[in-house]
Design a protein around this motif. Structure first.
Motif, mmCIF file in Angstrom:
data_model
loop_
_atom_site.group_PDB
_atom_site.id
_atom_site.type_symbol
_atom_site.label_atom_id
_atom_site.label_comp_id
_atom_site.label_asym_id
_atom_site.label_seq_id
_atom_site.Cartn_x
_atom_site.Cartn_y
_atom_site.Cartn_z
ATOM 1 N N MET A 12 0.846 -1.189 0.000
ATOM 2 C CA MET A 12 0.000 0.000 0.000
ATOM 3 C C MET A 12 0.890 1.252 0.000
ATOM 4 O O MET A 12 1.952 1.265 0.636
ATOM 5 N N PRO A 13 0.473 2.327 -0.678
ATOM 6 C CA PRO A 13 1.258 3.560 -0.648
ATOM 7 C C PRO A 13 1.163 4.247 0.704
ATOM 8 O O PRO A 13 0.319 3.896 1.531
ATOM 9 N N ASP A 14 2.039 5.221 0.921
ATOM 10 C CA ASP A 14 1.972 6.017 2.141
ATOM 11 C C ASP A 14 0.633 6.767 2.175
ATOM 12 O O ASP A 14 0.196 7.299 1.153
ATOM 13 N N PRO A 15 -0.043 6.809 3.319
ATOM 14 C CA PRO A 15 -1.347 7.483 3.401
ATOM 15 C C PRO A 15 -1.312 8.964 3.024
ATOM 16 O O PRO A 15 -2.351 9.543 2.716
ATOM 17 N N ARG A 16 -0.127 9.570 3.065
ATOM 18 C CA ARG A 16 -0.031 10.991 2.705
ATOM 19 C C ARG A 16 0.063 11.200 1.199
ATOM 20 O O ARG A 16 -0.035 12.336 0.716
ATOM 21 N N GLU A 23 -6.595 4.054 -3.969
ATOM 22 C CA GLU A 23 -5.951 2.750 -3.820
ATOM 23 C C GLU A 23 -6.658 1.907 -2.759
ATOM 24 O O GLU A 23 -6.808 0.682 -2.916
ATOM 25 N N VAL A 24 -7.122 2.543 -1.699
ATOM 26 C CA VAL A 24 -7.900 1.835 -0.672
ATOM 27 C C VAL A 24 -9.135 1.193 -1.308
ATOM 28 O O VAL A 24 -9.452 0.021 -1.053
ATOM 29 N N VAL A 25 -9.818 1.957 -2.139
ATOM 30 C CA VAL A 25 -11.015 1.432 -2.794
ATOM 31 C C VAL A 25 -10.658 0.245 -3.697
ATOM 32 O O VAL A 25 -11.330 -0.797 -3.675
ATOM 33 N N ASP A 110 -9.501 2.669 6.561
ATOM 34 C CA ASP A 110 -8.585 3.252 5.564
ATOM 35 C C ASP A 110 -7.238 3.645 6.164
ATOM 36 O O ASP A 110 -6.192 3.367 5.585
ATOM 37 N N LYS A 111 -7.244 4.293 7.326
ATOM 38 C CA LYS A 111 -6.004 4.785 7.927
ATOM 39 C C LYS A 111 -6.033 4.608 9.438
ATOM 40 O O LYS A 111 -7.108 4.523 10.042
ATOM 41 N N LEU A 112 -4.857 4.623 10.037
ATOM 42 C CA LEU A 112 -4.789 4.682 11.496
ATOM 43 C C LEU A 112 -5.411 6.003 11.940
ATOM 44 O O LEU A 112 -5.112 7.055 11.376
ATOM 45 N N ASP A 170 -3.689 0.761 6.151
ATOM 46 C CA ASP A 170 -2.549 1.639 6.447
ATOM 47 C C ASP A 170 -1.244 0.853 6.575
ATOM 48 O O ASP A 170 -1.091 0.032 7.483
ATOM 49 N N PRO A 171 -0.267 1.089 5.685
ATOM 50 C CA PRO A 171 0.982 0.313 5.729
ATOM 51 C C PRO A 171 1.866 0.645 6.928
ATOM 52 O O PRO A 171 2.809 -0.096 7.223
ATOM 53 N N ARG A 172 1.557 1.737 7.630
ATOM 54 C CA ARG A 172 2.388 2.123 8.775
ATOM 55 C C ARG A 172 2.333 1.105 9.906
ATOM 56 O O ARG A 172 3.207 1.099 10.783
#
Length: 210
Positions: A12-16, A23-25, A110-112, A170-172
């Motif tokens: 997954m790409p960076d959320p920023r 991409e999430v979709v 989708d994200k943290l 979230d890849p983090r």
């Protein structure tokens, strides 16, 4: 422990990065096919929610319910009564929502859920902690986000007979050292980054229902 599977999609790409929500979709679509809808997709911002809602409505045949289109209680009633629905929501759907049974078999995040950095209350609190020589990220932002994430994933298993997949995009969780803190806070469950294992998980439980 045996009724839930944690799916962390690879690469997954960076959320920023621009295009992250798109991409999430894209990653969510094959999961929604496997679950035949029956999912919550939880977002950390209204902007992401709006972007995703337009894309998902175009790409799936299941009923799509979106926060803001109707009052929360009405959306939840519709979700419970509509077979194979997908509900998209932000903060108010991360807690206090109870959908038992297989109407809800998947929660996608989708994200943290870190607080928005521009929030004036957060900025003031962080400034005060910095003046005290404390670490506002580790002592405040991170613990708060961990609590919110736990509330969000708590929507999935509401009954002893429930089962389902938790997908965190979230890849983090894997690329940042603090990701381990989030993972340790989650209930014990199997983990995978392979879509095929998500399919196997649902196949196993669906076969028991026949």
């Amino acid at each position: 422990k045996k009724q839930a599977l944690l799916y962390l999609p690879q690469a997954m790409p960076d959320p920023r990065e621009q295009g992250y929500t798109e991409e999430v979709v894209e990653r969510a679509l094959p999961v929604l096919t496997l679950t035949r809808g029956r999912a919550f997709i939880l977002f950390t911002s209204h902007r992401a929610l709006k972007i995703a809602a337009e894309l998902i409505k175009e790409k799936i045949d299941y009923p799509v319910l979106v926060q803001g289109d109707a009052p929360r209680t009405e959306l939840l009633d519709n979700f419970r009564q509509t077979k194979h629905a997908v509900l998209l929501g932000t903060s108010s759907f991360w807690e206090g929502v109870d959908v038992k049974g297989q109407a809800l078999s998947c929660v996608i995040i989708d994200k943290l859920p870190f607080s928005a950095p521009g929030d004036p209350v957060l900025k003031a609190r962080m400034r005060m902690m910095e003046e005290q020589g404390r670490n506002p990220f580790m002592e405040y932002q991170l613990p708060e986000a961990v609590i919110v994430l736990k509330q969000g994933i708590g929507r999935l298993i509401r009954d002893k007979n429930d089962y389902g997949v938790l997908m965190i995009c979230d890849p983090r969780l894997k690329t940042k050292s603090y990701g381990k803190i989030f993972l340790k806070s989650l209930p014990t469950m199997e983990q995978t980054n392979e879509l095929a294992e998500v399919e196997s998980f649902f196949d196993e439980f669906e076969s028991r229902q026949l």
